[in-house]
Write an enzyme that holds these catalytic residues in place. Structure first.
Site, mmCIF file in Angstrom:
data_model
loop_
_atom_site.group_PDB
_atom_site.id
_atom_site.type_symbol
_atom_site.label_atom_id
_atom_site.label_comp_id
_atom_site.label_asym_id
_atom_site.label_seq_id
_atom_site.Cartn_x
_atom_site.Cartn_y
_atom_site.Cartn_z
ATOM 1 N N CYS A 253 9.215 40.421 29.557
ATOM 2 C CA CYS A 253 8.078 40.360 28.632
ATOM 3 C C CYS A 253 6.723 40.338 29.341
ATOM 4 C CB CYS A 253 8.215 39.143 27.730
ATOM 5 S SG CYS A 253 9.700 39.185 26.696
ATOM 6 N N HIS B 257 1.434 37.427 24.526
ATOM 7 C CA HIS B 257 2.731 38.042 24.264
ATOM 8 C C HIS B 257 3.365 37.380 23.056
ATOM 9 C CE1 HIS B 257 6.918 38.983 24.430
ATOM 10 N NE2 HIS B 257 7.256 37.797 24.922
ATOM 11 N N ASN C 7 9.537 40.097 18.566
ATOM 12 C CA ASN C 7 9.269 40.123 20.005
ATOM 13 C C ASN C 7 9.699 41.480 20.544
ATOM 14 O OD1 ASN C 7 9.354 39.864 22.807
ATOM 15 N ND2 ASN C 7 10.081 37.749 22.758
#
Length: 342
Positions: free
Chosen positions: A118, A260, A291
């Site tokens: 990520c 994020h 996500n």
């Protein structure tokens, strides 16, 4: 921790593009075959929907779609390099970026993948800034793309509820450090002692060279949720504070926080610790897209520009945390550039 910012030849945002697959998956869709519910997912993650690719669609396909939009948004200019951040490459070998570059009509340019889960977009940003600072490129296409649902265990409600597919891209050009859109101090870090927090245990050289075959479930993505939450909040807060200090900004001067989109609870906990109040200063899209790992940050930025939530002149703090474990943060005074959504 490495500071990769350059005080001379800056990297400046010139345009953005984002693309989501057409198949939207709701919480009720997941509840039809998993032991979960819309309320359970919303209360723990803040997510109501996410997107999933159709069978046969690859990460490279998403990267090409987002890359085309970013190049168009930047005025159709050519680029000298392509950097692709992804956890889900089309193949273990070779990298996906060269094929993406070729499909975009970019001939003979360097192209490579970055894998930091990520945090891949920020790590890719570091590589892109370095190429421009060194004079190796005048313009770089940086893409974050994921078909994350391809590595999820469909029986695991914790991961199936969180992750989705998507892609977004940014075109960077060489410019002046003082102009809007110039990437500010860029901080990156990692802690390999926590590598088991976020992982796919099987498939790499470690298990391929083992005399004991791994169980089938080891080929799926795994995450230690409680420990990941703690490390994500602590590391993201710390690196974001350092980026603000290097930029000479106070938390109250931050107009927009683009974190994020891991989990709404994580994002809000970090923002609370930084002193960035709830409301429009916290950019968010996790409720709609989930996500999207490497695509998360550029997708959030592109959607926020397109919707008017992120405006020219906004002092923007960007931060991420991912597997490895890895983390990063940077700052930018937002420029007047378009973002195209597909």
């Amino acid at each position: 921790m490495t500071d990769t910012a350059s005080g001379r030849r800056a990297s400046v945002i010139a345009g953005l593009g984002a693309w989501l697959p057409p198949q939207q998956v709701t919480n009720d869709d997941l509840a039809a075959y998993l032991d979960t519910s819309d309320e359970w997912i919303r209360s723990r993650t803040g997510i109501s929907t996410r997107y999933r690719v159709d069978p046969g669609t690859s990460t490279g396909d998403l990267a090409v779609a987002a890359g085309e939009l970013a190049l168009k948004a930047a005025g159709g200019i050519g680029v000298d390099a392509v950097v692709l951040g992804t956890t889900t490459p089309d193949r273990l070998c070779p990298a996906t970026a060269p094929e993406v570059a070729s499909r975009l009509g970019l001939v003979d340019v360097p192209a490579f993948d970055i894998s930091a889960v990520c945090t891949s977009f920020l790590y890719g940003l570091g590589a892109s800034v370095g190429l421009i600072a060194a004079g190796m490129a005048e313009r770089v296409l940086l893409i974050g793309a994921e078909t994350f649902t391809s590595i999820l265990d469909p029986r695991d409600r914790t991961t199936a509820a969180i992750f989705g597919d998507g892609a977004a891209a940014v075109v960077l050009r060489a410019g002046d450090p003082q102009e809007p859109g110039a990437i500010g101090p860029l901080l990156l870090g990692s802690d390999g002692t926590q590598s088991d927090l976020i992982q796919i245990p099987a498939g790499g050289a470690r298990t391929r060279n083992s005399t004991v075959p791994p169980p089938p479930e080891d080929h799926f993505f795994r995450m230690n949720g409680s420990d990941t939450y703690r490390h994500a909040v602590e590391r993201t807060t710390a690196v974001a504070r350092t980026a603000l200090e290097r930029a000479g900004w106070l938390p109250e001067q931050v107009d927009r926080f683009a974190a994020h989109q891991a989990n709404a609870r994580i994002v809000n906990a970090v923002a609370d610790r930084l002193g960035i109040p709830a409301g429009e200063r916290r950019l968010a899209n996790i409720d709609r897209v989930g996500n999207t790992a490497a695509a998360s940050v550029p997708l959030l930025l592109a959607e926020s520009v397109a919707s008017g939530r992120l405006r020219p002149g906004d002092r923007t703090l960007i931060a991420a945390f991912g597997g490895g474990v890895t983390w990063g943060a940077t700052t930018v005074v937002w420029p007047d550039v378009p973002a195209l959504l597909g």
